[in-house]
Scaffold this motif. Sequence first.
Motif, PDB file in Angstrom:
ATOM      1  N   SER A 377       0.833  -1.207   0.000  1.00 29.56           N
ATOM      2  CA  SER A 377       0.000   0.000   0.000  1.00 29.56           C
ATOM      3  C   SER A 377       0.868   1.257   0.000  1.00 29.56           C
ATOM      4  O   SER A 377       2.081   1.208   0.208  1.00 29.56           O
ATOM      5  N   ARG A 378       0.181   2.358  -0.220  1.00 28.07           N
ATOM      6  CA  ARG A 378       0.826   3.677  -0.207  1.00 28.07           C
ATOM      7  C   ARG A 378       0.105   4.579   0.779  1.00 28.07           C
ATOM      8  O   ARG A 378      -1.126   4.564   0.873  1.00 28.07           O
ATOM      9  N   HIS A 379       0.887   5.380   1.493  1.00 28.26           N
ATOM     10  CA  HIS A 379       0.298   6.392   2.369  1.00 28.26           C
ATOM     11  C   HIS A 379       1.224   7.612   2.374  1.00 28.26           C
ATOM     12  O   HIS A 379       2.451   7.482   2.378  1.00 28.26           O
ATOM     13  N   ASP A 380       0.610   8.774   2.332  1.00 29.11           N
ATOM     14  CA  ASP A 380       1.352  10.035   2.285  1.00 29.11           C
ATOM     15  C   ASP A 380       1.370  10.677   3.666  1.00 29.11           C
ATOM     16  O   ASP A 380       0.347  10.745   4.349  1.00 29.11           O
ATOM     17  N   GLU A 381       2.560  11.136   4.055  1.00 30.75           N
ATOM     18  CA  GLU A 381       2.719  11.885   5.298  1.00 30.75           C
ATOM     19  C   GLU A 381       3.332  13.241   4.977  1.00 30.75           C
ATOM     20  O   GLU A 381       3.627  13.538   3.817  1.00 30.75           O
ATOM     21  N   THR A 388       4.363   0.708   1.826  1.00 35.74           N
ATOM     22  CA  THR A 388       4.428  -0.240   2.931  1.00 35.74           C
ATOM     23  C   THR A 388       4.085  -1.647   2.454  1.00 35.74           C
ATOM     24  O   THR A 388       3.141  -1.843   1.683  1.00 35.74           O
ATOM     25  N   THR A 452       8.330  -0.143   5.704  1.00 37.51           N
ATOM     26  CA  THR A 452       7.911   1.079   5.009  1.00 37.51           C
ATOM     27  C   THR A 452       9.107   1.736   4.341  1.00 37.51           C
ATOM     28  O   THR A 452      10.133   1.983   4.995  1.00 37.51           O
ATOM     29  N   SER A 463      -0.754  12.337  -6.448  1.00 36.90           N
ATOM     30  CA  SER A 463      -1.460  11.198  -5.881  1.00 36.90           C
ATOM     31  C   SER A 463      -2.452  10.635  -6.884  1.00 36.90           C
ATOM     32  O   SER A 463      -2.887  11.323  -7.791  1.00 36.90           O
TER      33      SER A 463
END
Length: 463
Positions: A377-381, A388, A452, A463
């Motif tokens: 998966s992908r997550h933006d911070e 991840t 990650t 995105s």
Amino acid sequence: MSERRHSLAWRLALAVAVVCSLVMSVVAVFLYRSLAAEIAYRDDIALLGRLEQVRTLLHDSDSLGALQQRPQLYQNMLGNQESVLRVRRADGSVVFEINPHGETLGDPPRIGLARRPSRADIRLDHGASLLAGDAVGPAGEALTVMVGKRLHEREAILASYRLRLYLAVAAGALLAWVIGLLLVRRALTPLREMADALALIDLRNLHRRLADTAAPVELQAPIQALNGMLVRLEQGFERLSQFSADLAHEIRTPLHNLLGSTGQALNQPRSVDEYRELLGSNIEEYERLNRMVENLLFLARADHGQRPVHLQAIDLTHLGEELCDYFQLLADERGAALQHALHGTLQTDLQLLQRALGNLLANAVRHARPGTTVLLSRHDEAGFVGLTVRNEGDTIAPEHLARLFDRFFRVDPSRTEPGDSGGLGLAIVQSIMVLVGGSVSVHSAEGVTSFTLSFPDKGALES
């Protein structure tokens, strides 16, 4: 002489001597000019007074004849052999003249009786300072008086004083150099002590550190930097020693298998099928050694920055599908499922990203519990884009988490399978992230382990 030329102590001592010489030279010039000005001032004041005295003497005399018969009076009045005096009538005839050295004297402008003479009226002519003025003799006769003083005595005094100043400056410079050299060598004692302490440090005692408690303030920063370097060297040497031991262990296993199987095959004749089976087994060991060598070469190039990074816009959705298709067969063997939720694009090196995610997926599938799903998966911070890889399996103990990215490290050393990376997979992932300017982290708790990959925001396009 070459060592002295390049010696810091000699250079600093020479600098001290040069500075002292410049200061003493400035002081010497000031003193010399002050003395010359003071002597000139006193001579000029004496000359002005002498003109007034002669005027008064001529005015108060009974007759010029009496004055002409007493030349010794004027010589005593002048006081030394450097002074000159000449009195003339209006027609230019000389009444009397005192000139011990018989030098040719000029005719400076005369000062009238109505004006008081000053230093500006004194003229320099033929190596003498001269002053002339009108005077009144007996019975009101008009006269011209010239007084003067030769400059030879003054120049001799100044020349002697000048020579002494030269000698004083030279002696002072030499003394400053000697004292400066002694002081600098004493001041550099902590440097020599530090060099002696460093000379005692070798591979057997890399744990030794330099003491900075008694060191001068100027050396504390270099000592702390050297101690930091020694810490890094010690850690690097320990890692290198451990790496060498691990590498020997990893290579010994396949070599032992190859030697053992080949030795057994040579003990007695075998059938074609048995030889084919032996060669197939040997090929697996060769492939294992080949993968290990390739991984080590990649790590070596990455550590030395020899692997170029080619940035390009990567479609993460398409990349996720390709990786899931590639590892689907391995996941089916483990009874696990693969799923990805990647989206958007990322600016980075495609091959490096494929290898990093591939190593993480292979590791996650091998350690996934049957019946679970490995998720990509992908997550933006804030400032980062994170990719991840998550799997469900055994929880990794906290003491192992810090060593997961060490080369040849395995949580379970006995668990080796065909096609594994030989304990170099996660080390390669970390080297890749250093190359692309990112980082890798791991979290394991309650049977869920997540790796990650964090890319800086400059790598994210949209995105």
